[in-house]
Design a protein around this motif. Structure first.
Motif, short mmCIF file in Angstrom:
data_model
loop_
_atom_site.label_atom_id
_atom_site.label_comp_id
_atom_site.label_asym_id
_atom_site.label_seq_id
_atom_site.Cartn_x
_atom_site.Cartn_y
_atom_site.Cartn_z
N GLY A 330 0.87 -0.71 0.01
CA GLY A 330 0.40 0.63 0.16
C GLY A 330 0.68 1.13 -0.04
N VAL A 331 1.76 1.52 -0.72
CA VAL A 331 2.95 2.51 -0.79
C VAL A 331 2.91 2.63 -2.05
N VAL A 332 3.33 4.35 -2.44
CA VAL A 332 3.50 4.37 -4.39
C VAL A 332 4.86 4.45 -4.20
N PRO A 333 5.21 3.61 -4.86
CA PRO A 333 7.34 3.86 -4.86
C PRO A 333 7.63 5.24 -5.72
N ASP A 334 8.74 5.70 -5.20
CA ASP A 334 9.71 6.91 -5.91
C ASP A 334 10.22 6.63 -6.81
N GLY A 339 19.31 4.85 -5.32
CA GLY A 339 20.22 4.44 -4.62
C GLY A 339 19.70 3.63 -4.43
N LYS A 340 19.63 2.68 -3.11
CA LYS A 340 19.69 1.28 -2.98
C LYS A 340 18.25 0.89 -2.26
N GLY A 341 17.58 -0.17 -2.18
CA GLY A 341 16.68 -0.01 -1.93
C GLY A 341 15.15 0.31 -3.01
N MET A 342 13.75 0.47 -2.13
CA MET A 342 13.07 0.80 -2.74
C MET A 342 12.37 2.01 -1.69
N ARG A 343 11.99 3.30 -2.42
CA ARG A 343 12.08 5.00 -1.65
C ARG A 343 10.99 5.16 -1.80
N ILE A 344 10.31 5.20 -0.90
CA ILE A 344 8.52 5.59 -0.56
C ILE A 344 7.96 6.69 -0.95
N ASP A 345 7.38 6.74 -2.19
CA ASP A 345 6.47 8.18 -2.28
C ASP A 345 5.35 9.13 -2.17
N GLY A 346 4.91 7.78 -1.61
CA GLY A 346 3.37 8.03 -0.58
C GLY A 346 2.99 6.20 0.13
N VAL A 347 1.96 6.86 1.22
CA VAL A 347 1.28 5.95 1.88
C VAL A 347 0.12 5.84 1.52
N PRO A 352 -0.81 -1.85 5.01
CA PRO A 352 0.05 -2.45 5.73
C PRO A 352 1.13 -1.62 5.81
N ALA A 353 1.42 -1.01 5.32
CA ALA A 353 2.22 0.29 5.44
C ALA A 353 1.92 1.21 6.42
N GLN A 354 0.75 2.02 5.97
CA GLN A 354 0.38 3.08 7.21
C GLN A 354 0.47 1.49 8.21
N LYS A 355 -0.25 0.77 8.76
CA LYS A 355 -0.68 0.66 10.14
C LYS A 355 0.76 -0.48 10.62
N ALA A 356 1.94 -0.18 9.75
CA ALA A 356 3.42 -1.31 10.05
C ALA A 356 3.81 0.20 10.92
N GLY A 357 3.79 1.47 10.28
CA GLY A 357 3.80 2.69 10.71
C GLY A 357 4.77 3.44 9.74
N MET A 358 5.02 2.66 8.27
CA MET A 358 5.93 3.65 7.29
C MET A 358 5.77 5.18 6.57
N VAL A 364 12.51 1.47 2.30
CA VAL A 364 12.78 -0.24 2.01
C VAL A 364 13.76 -0.86 2.06
N VAL A 365 14.79 -1.64 2.40
CA VAL A 365 16.07 -2.58 1.92
C VAL A 365 15.64 -3.76 2.31
N LYS A 366 14.94 -4.28 3.45
CA LYS A 366 14.69 -5.89 3.35
C LYS A 366 12.84 -6.00 3.28
N MET A 367 12.76 -6.88 2.80
CA MET A 367 11.48 -7.46 3.61
C MET A 367 11.25 -9.31 3.80
N GLY A 368 11.38 -9.77 5.43
CA GLY A 368 10.82 -10.77 5.24
C GLY A 368 12.44 -11.25 5.07
N ASP A 369 13.14 -12.45 4.82
CA ASP A 369 14.64 -12.78 4.27
C ASP A 369 15.38 -12.33 3.59
N TYR A 370 14.79 -11.66 2.74
CA TYR A 370 14.93 -11.07 1.39
C TYR A 370 15.52 -8.81 1.13
N GLY A 371 16.78 -9.27 0.52
CA GLY A 371 16.99 -7.86 0.92
C GLY A 371 16.68 -7.81 -0.67
N VAL A 372 16.14 -6.08 -0.56
CA VAL A 372 15.66 -5.12 -2.17
C VAL A 372 16.51 -3.73 -2.08
#
Length: 408
Positions: A330-334, A339-347, A352-358, A364-372
């Motif tokens: 539930g984010v808009v990617p930038d 750079g390294k990772g996925m920067r959030i441009d909107g929530v 889920p992202a807002q509920k988690a406090g993003m 975002v640099v890691k999701m579970g065991d998976y590097g971003v």
């Protein structure tokens, strides 16, 4: 009724009869094309025709030759917005229940061997057809200032500048209809070209170039479609921060040309909170930034002017590499972030992202065991999760790494 609109376009917007040509700025073009009087330029409506007449008149005042089927115009009729590169149901205009779009096409003939195509779509969402992100109860005009009056204005500005320079190519300028319904106008053109496509050197596309940010970040797609593009881009970039994308396939009209084995570059200043909403208005555009972008594009054309016909190269279709996924953050990617990772441009609210406090700006640099590492690895990581699953997502906020619990 159509003739009344044409007269209004000619009489109110720009006059061919003036002894001195009217000096029209990019802002003038955007303000007019994104005005309420054009009701959002929906494909097939009288308002789109009014916009087409305006663009044709601008081409005429610039001294460009008509290169459509009927003067500057190339009409196409369809019944369905099927896959634009598969089975588009183009039909005769005389058939029932059809919609007719109108490409506007002009030519700068330098008697050269090859031609550069410069394009931008001019249609938009009218009062809020499919694709609108507006959630109000009452229909509102979607003026589409950035999307894509900005691209049309930039194209017209380039046409004016190319009148006397870089004469080793001819130039074909196309304002596409039907882009919002699935790249219909550009798809129709490449299947029914008004010039020999084998003589096309490369195609430049501008779609949403009106919101250059303070970082001067600009996304350029199609960098991999010719071996020479990357060198030319970076030798002319100046202060621009380029987010480069190799693929020639994407959600804009350059795709139609890439699929005909033509090198393409697509320029884009990024999504924003007004995208596909009634609030995408002319007063929100960065006109100084648009001027910088057109000069950047002009410098690319200038460097390629002496290179003859450049080589084409196929690229991976990045959209086909992404696995289907059942969940979303539930984010808009930038899309401009390089750079390294996925920067959030909107929530988005209540996701889920807002509920988690993003927050906007988190990376975002890691999701579970998976590097971003980038957008692609982010989407591939997302494809590993099921609805209802819980995981930990690591985000970089400033200099701090936060580990947040996310439930999909």
């Amino acid at each position: 009724m159509k003739s009344i609109y044409i007269l209004l376009a000619i009489g109110l917007f720009i006059s061919c009869k003036k002894e001195k040509p009217v000096e029209v700025t990019m802002k003038d073009d955007v303000v007019l094309l994104a005005s309420d009087s054009l009701h959002g330029r929906q494909t097939g409506t009288s308002y789109e025709i009014l916009a087409a007449d305006y663009i044709a008149n601008r081409f005429k005042n610039l001294g460009l030759e008509p290169k459509g089927v009927k003067g500057y115009f190339q009409e196409f009729s369809f019944k369905d917005k099927s896959d634009p590169h598969g089975n588009v149901n183009y039909v005769s205009k005389s058939e029932d229940s059809t919609t007719t779009g109108t490409n506007v096409i002009a030519y700068l003939n330098n008697n050269a061997e090859n031609t550069v195509v410069i394009g931008a779509h001019y249609d938009h969402l009218g009062m809020g057809i499919e694709g609108s992100l507006y959630r109000g109860d009452t229909p509102q005009i979607h003026n589409g200032a950035d999307d894509n009056a900005s691209g049309v204005a930039a194209m017209l500005h380039l046409a004016k500048q190319l009148k006397t320079i870089n004469t080793n190519n001819n130039y074909l300028f196309i304002a596409f209809s039907g882009e919002e319904m699935g790249l219909l106008g550009s798809n129709y053109f490449v299947k029914n070209p008004t010039i020999d496509l084998k003589k096309v050197d490369y195609m430049l596309n501008m779609d949403m170039v009106g919101r250059l940010n303070d970082e001067k970040a600009i996304a350029v797609h199609g960098v991999g479609t010719s071996p020479i593009f990357k060198q030319v881009l970076f030798s002319n970039k100046g202060d621009f921060k380029i987010a480069e994308h190799e693929s020639g396939v994407g959600p804009s009209d350059h795709t139609s040309f890439y699929l005909m084995d033509i090198p393409v570059l697509h320029f884009f200043t990024g999504q924003h909170e007004d995208y596909h909403k009634p609030s995408d208005d002319a007063d929100k555009l960065n006109y100084e930034g648009m001027e910088e972008i057109t000069q950047f594009i002009l410098s690319i054309i200038t460097e390629l002017n002496d290179d003859g016909k450049i080589a084409f190269r196929k690229t991976k279709n990045e959209s086909q590499e992404v696995p289907a996924f059942k969940v979303t953050l539930g984010v808009v990617p930038d899309y401009l972030f390089s750079g390294k990772g996925m920067r959030i441009d909107g929530v988005s609210e209540d996701k889920p992202a807002q509920k988690a406090g993003m927050q906007k700006g988190d990376i975002v640099v890691k999701m579970g065991d998976y590097g971003v590492e980038d957008m692609m690895s982010y989407m591939k990581s997302l494809g590993k999760f099921e609805k209802g699953s819980t995981t930990k997502v690591s985000v970089k906020r400033g200099d701090e790494i936060l580990v947040l619990d996310v439930t999909f």
